[in-house]
Design a protein around this motif. Structure first.
Motif, PDB file in Angstrom:
ATOM      1  N   GLN A  20       0.648  -1.184   0.109  1.00  0.00           N
ATOM      2  CA  GLN A  20      -0.174  -0.012  -0.028  1.00  0.00           C
ATOM      3  C   GLN A  20       0.829   1.170  -0.177  1.00  0.00           C
ATOM      4  O   GLN A  20       0.706   2.158  -0.662  1.00  0.00           O
ATOM      5  N   ALA A  21       2.096   1.313   0.889  1.00  0.00           N
ATOM      6  CA  ALA A  21       2.832   2.322   0.858  1.00  0.00           C
ATOM      7  C   ALA A  21       3.626   2.656  -0.442  1.00  0.00           C
ATOM      8  O   ALA A  21       3.526   3.932  -0.996  1.00  0.00           O
ATOM      9  N   VAL A  22       4.041   1.631  -1.112  1.00  0.00           N
ATOM     10  CA  VAL A  22       4.743   1.838  -2.374  1.00  0.00           C
ATOM     11  C   VAL A  22       3.891   2.091  -3.556  1.00  0.00           C
ATOM     12  O   VAL A  22       3.970   3.198  -4.408  1.00  0.00           O
ATOM     13  N   GLY A  23       2.715   1.520  -3.771  1.00  0.00           N
ATOM     14  CA  GLY A  23       1.444   1.533  -4.707  1.00  0.00           C
ATOM     15  C   GLY A  23       2.450   1.746  -6.091  1.00  0.00           C
ATOM     16  O   GLY A  23       1.634   2.538  -6.940  1.00  0.00           O
ATOM     17  N   GLY A  24       3.234   0.854  -6.365  1.00  0.00           N
ATOM     18  CA  GLY A  24       3.815   0.810  -7.778  1.00  0.00           C
ATOM     19  C   GLY A  24       4.569   2.101  -8.401  1.00  0.00           C
ATOM     20  O   GLY A  24       4.501   2.289  -9.298  1.00  0.00           O
ATOM     21  N   ARG A  25       5.022   2.860  -7.354  1.00  0.00           N
ATOM     22  CA  ARG A  25       5.746   3.930  -7.739  1.00  0.00           C
ATOM     23  C   ARG A  25       7.261   3.663  -7.891  1.00  0.00           C
ATOM     24  O   ARG A  25       7.893   4.759  -8.382  1.00  0.00           O
ATOM     25  N   PHE A  26       7.792   2.647  -7.779  1.00  0.00           N
ATOM     26  CA  PHE A  26       9.120   2.430  -8.070  1.00  0.00           C
ATOM     27  C   PHE A  26       9.182   1.727  -9.574  1.00  0.00           C
ATOM     28  O   PHE A  26       8.178   0.983 -10.107  1.00  0.00           O
ATOM     29  N   CYS A  27      10.301   1.888 -10.291  1.00  0.00           N
ATOM     30  CA  CYS A  27      10.462   1.640 -11.698  1.00  0.00           C
ATOM     31  C   CYS A  27      11.870   0.926 -11.958  1.00  0.00           C
ATOM     32  O   CYS A  27      12.919   1.365 -11.069  1.00  0.00           O
ATOM     33  N   SER A  28      11.987  -0.139 -12.894  1.00  0.00           N
ATOM     34  CA  SER A  28      13.416  -0.414 -13.176  1.00  0.00           C
ATOM     35  C   SER A  28      14.065   0.763 -13.707  1.00  0.00           C
ATOM     36  O   SER A  28      13.558   1.449 -14.322  1.00  0.00           O
ATOM     37  N   TRP A  29      15.601   0.558 -13.110  1.00  0.00           N
ATOM     38  CA  TRP A  29      16.277   1.538 -14.009  1.00  0.00           C
ATOM     39  C   TRP A  29      16.190   2.930 -13.496  1.00  0.00           C
ATOM     40  O   TRP A  29      16.877   3.921 -14.031  1.00  0.00           O
ATOM     41  N   ALA A  57      16.102   5.356  -9.804  1.00  0.00           N
ATOM     42  CA  ALA A  57      16.276   5.281  -8.439  1.00  0.00           C
ATOM     43  C   ALA A  57      15.491   6.190  -7.877  1.00  0.00           C
ATOM     44  O   ALA A  57      15.126   7.694  -8.415  1.00  0.00           O
ATOM     45  N   PRO A  58      14.781   6.129  -6.846  1.00  0.00           N
ATOM     46  CA  PRO A  58      13.965   6.946  -6.028  1.00  0.00           C
ATOM     47  C   PRO A  58      14.511   8.120  -5.557  1.00  0.00           C
ATOM     48  O   PRO A  58      15.829   8.027  -5.086  1.00  0.00           O
ATOM     49  N   ASP A  59      13.847   9.406  -5.697  1.00  0.00           N
ATOM     50  CA  ASP A  59      14.531  10.441  -5.024  1.00  0.00           C
ATOM     51  C   ASP A  59      14.345  10.490  -3.632  1.00  0.00           C
ATOM     52  O   ASP A  59      13.375   9.893  -3.046  1.00  0.00           O
ATOM     53  N   THR A  60      14.664  11.511  -2.990  1.00  0.00           N
ATOM     54  CA  THR A  60      14.477  11.523  -1.431  1.00  0.00           C
ATOM     55  C   THR A  60      13.190  11.847  -1.177  1.00  0.00           C
ATOM     56  O   THR A  60      12.397  11.207  -0.270  1.00  0.00           O
ATOM     57  N   ALA A  61      12.490  12.744  -1.809  1.00  0.00           N
ATOM     58  CA  ALA A  61      11.056  13.028  -1.657  1.00  0.00           C
ATOM     59  C   ALA A  61      10.162  11.813  -1.767  1.00  0.00           C
ATOM     60  O   ALA A  61       9.145  11.656  -0.890  1.00  0.00           O
ATOM     61  N   LEU A  62      10.115  11.116  -2.710  1.00  0.00           N
ATOM     62  CA  LEU A  62       9.573   9.773  -2.986  1.00  0.00           C
ATOM     63  C   LEU A  62       9.845   8.880  -1.809  1.00  0.00           C
ATOM     64  O   LEU A  62       8.953   8.097  -1.221  1.00  0.00           O
ATOM     65  N   ALA A  63      11.145   8.590  -1.538  1.00  0.00           N
ATOM     66  CA  ALA A  63      11.368   7.590  -0.468  1.00  0.00           C
ATOM     67  C   ALA A  63      10.788   8.081   0.856  1.00  0.00           C
ATOM     68  O   ALA A  63      10.142   7.117   1.791  1.00  0.00           O
ATOM     69  N   GLU A  64      10.987   9.680   1.173  1.00  0.00           N
ATOM     70  CA  GLU A  64      10.135  10.123   2.396  1.00  0.00           C
ATOM     71  C   GLU A  64       8.539   9.850   2.372  1.00  0.00           C
ATOM     72  O   GLU A  64       7.989   9.535   3.502  1.00  0.00           O
ATOM     73  N   ASP A  65       7.946   9.994   1.080  1.00  0.00           N
ATOM     74  CA  ASP A  65       6.604   9.832   1.148  1.00  0.00           C
ATOM     75  C   ASP A  65       6.131   8.419   1.356  1.00  0.00           C
ATOM     76  O   ASP A  65       5.265   8.243   1.992  1.00  0.00           O
ATOM     77  N   ILE A  66       6.918   7.453   0.790  1.00  0.00           N
ATOM     78  CA  ILE A  66       6.648   6.007   1.121  1.00  0.00           C
ATOM     79  C   ILE A  66       6.650   5.781   2.581  1.00  0.00           C
ATOM     80  O   ILE A  66       6.027   5.004   3.097  1.00  0.00           O
TER      81      ILE A  66
END
Length: 451
Positions: free
Chosen positions: A200-209, A211-220
């Motif tokens: 539920q937290a990730v919600g499909g927002r990660f993608c191959s190739w 890297a998540p930025d800090t803002a996305l990592a903090e939101d998750i």
């Protein structure tokens, strides 16, 4: 055979370094003492015609599967991650850089074994790093509200650490979700709850190739920790108490599964491809573990084919004749006399005075022509798995049973890899159907190979 060869579904308990002693100084000696290390396959000579041989599929992969099997037997299930390489290697999206894939990492015997040693130590080092990070941010329901920011920071840092370690290459996010689940599991969140919260937290927002930025990592991280409540009963997994009898659960499940009937897609006459998948797997995968093991299986397979051709009755008497060759024992092994355990102790199979009669009654249903050949073979395979009639070698006995049932239907599978490498649960009807579909797929592939 089971899914112990693959690390994607490992739990924290299975990989926690505190639960599994490891001596890095002895790894090289241990690995070199194992059967596959003494039989590293030679790379094909490009000047020699190898038409019809897929070296990566038919030679390199079975060898690396066999190496995983013996490492897991020696060290425990956690060792399955040794070849979880970066990007599109043997397994997608892992943290290991010392191994790429069997087709590229297998070179000379010395170099290949050195790579296995380095990869196993690298994987173990990663697990030890994770354990240290987990311990730095202990989750305590009594201080959850006060320490929420610290736990969100821990989750954010884990996301960024996994992205960095995997290079955020192909499929990296699968391991990231796993690590977040491990973190929650380490501090008492029930596995089912942890998995749901992570999804539920990730919600499909990660993608191959990517890297998540800090803002996305903090939101998750915020969405992961936010739903946790001190009073929530999901926080601690329930006390399971004594294990149930999974044989009894299987008996219930097998009667509820909607097994495909005879007019299924796999009902189309004899199937005899040029390649005997069971024999090929024994010669590659099992021979890499131990040549004597492979020889015993090949002898048993000859009996299986002969028994199918003469119309033998499938029962325990037939199984234990095959099993004598599977195990290399002077006499056919008897029915076990004690409860048996599998899947790391998560499943228990009871034993009683009527166990053999019940097994024979279930195996007799493999003659039920109302069901498709795939359904009959899959059900008989699972019967042997969950009746677990022998003290050892039940996975091999189950595969031979499946081959026997298919042989009586005139079918020879040209591959058993998908059937053999994944385990199934006794209490899950979907697992039974999935095996049936896998057998159907194998039959379809075999039929195509005969055209």
């Amino acid at each position: 055979m089971s899914n112990t060869l693959y690390p994607a579904d490992l739990t924290w308990h299975e990989v926690d370094p505190d639960c599994h002693p490891f001596d890095p100084a002895s790894v090289a000696r241990v690995v070199r003492s194992l059967g596959p290390a003494r039989k590293v396959p030679s790379r094909p000579d490009p000047e020699i015609d190898t038409a019809g041989v897929n070296w990566a599929r038919d030679v390199a992969k079975p060898w690396s599967d066999a190496m995983t099997h013996v490492l897991v037997e020696h060290y425990g299930r956690w060792a399955a991650g040794w070849r979880w390489s970066l990007g599109e290697g043997d397994l997608d999206g892992g943290p290991v850089g010392s191994w790429c894939c069997a087709s590229h990492s297998i070179t000379t015997p010395e170099e290949t074994v050195d790579r296995v040693v380095a990869a196993l130590c690298e994987w173990r080092g990663w697990l030890e790093d994770l354990a240290e990070w987990f311990e730095a941010y202990p989750l305590d329901p009594e201080t959850l509200l006060a320490d929420r920011i610290r736990w969100e920071r821990a989750a954010r840092n884990l996301i960024l650490q996994v992205a960095d370690r995997t290079g955020a290459e192909s499929g990296w996010y699968g391991h990231c979700l796993q690590v977040l689940g491990w973190f929650l599991g380490r501090w008492g969140v029930a596995p089912e709850t942890a998995a749901r919260l992570v999804r539920q937290a990730v919600g499909g927002r990660f993608c191959s190739w990517t890297a998540p930025d800090t803002a996305l990592a903090e939101d998750i991280a915020e969405k992961l920790v936010g739903p946790l409540r001190p009073q929530d009963t999901r926080w601690s997994p329930p006390d399971r108490g004594p294990l149930p009898d999974h044989l009894e659960r299987w008996i219930e499940v097998r009667g509820s599964v909607p097994w495909p009937v005879g007019e299924g897609s796999d009902d189309g006459g004899p199937v005899t491809p040029a390649r005997d998948g069971a024999a090929e797997d024994f010669r590659s995968f099992d021979a890499a573990i131990d040549p004597a093991r492979a020889a015993g299986l090949l002898t048993a397979l000859e009996l299986v084919r002969a028994d199918a051709a003469r119309g033998a009755v499938l029962d325990f008497e037939l199984l234990h004749r095959w099993q004598q060759h599977v195990l290399g024992t002077p006499e056919p092994p008897p029915l076990r006399t004690r409860p048996a355990f599998a899947k790391g102790g998560d499943e228990r199979y009871g034993i009683g005075p009527d166990t053999r009669a019940r097994l024979d009654a279930c195996l007799a249903q493999a003659d039920n022509a109302r069901l498709s050949p795939a359904a009959r073979a899959a059900r008989a395979h699972l019967d042997v798995c969950f009746f677990h009639p022998f003290d050892d070698g039940n996975g091999r006995a189950a595969l031979l049973t499946l081959v026997f049932v298919l042989a009586r239907a005139g079918v020879t599978p040209d591959s058993v890899v998908l059937i053999r490498r994944f385990g199934r649960r006794a209490d899950d009807p979907q697992d039974a159907l999935n095996l049936c579909r896998t057998v159907e797929f194998s039959i379809g592939q075999s039929r195509a190979a005969t055209r």
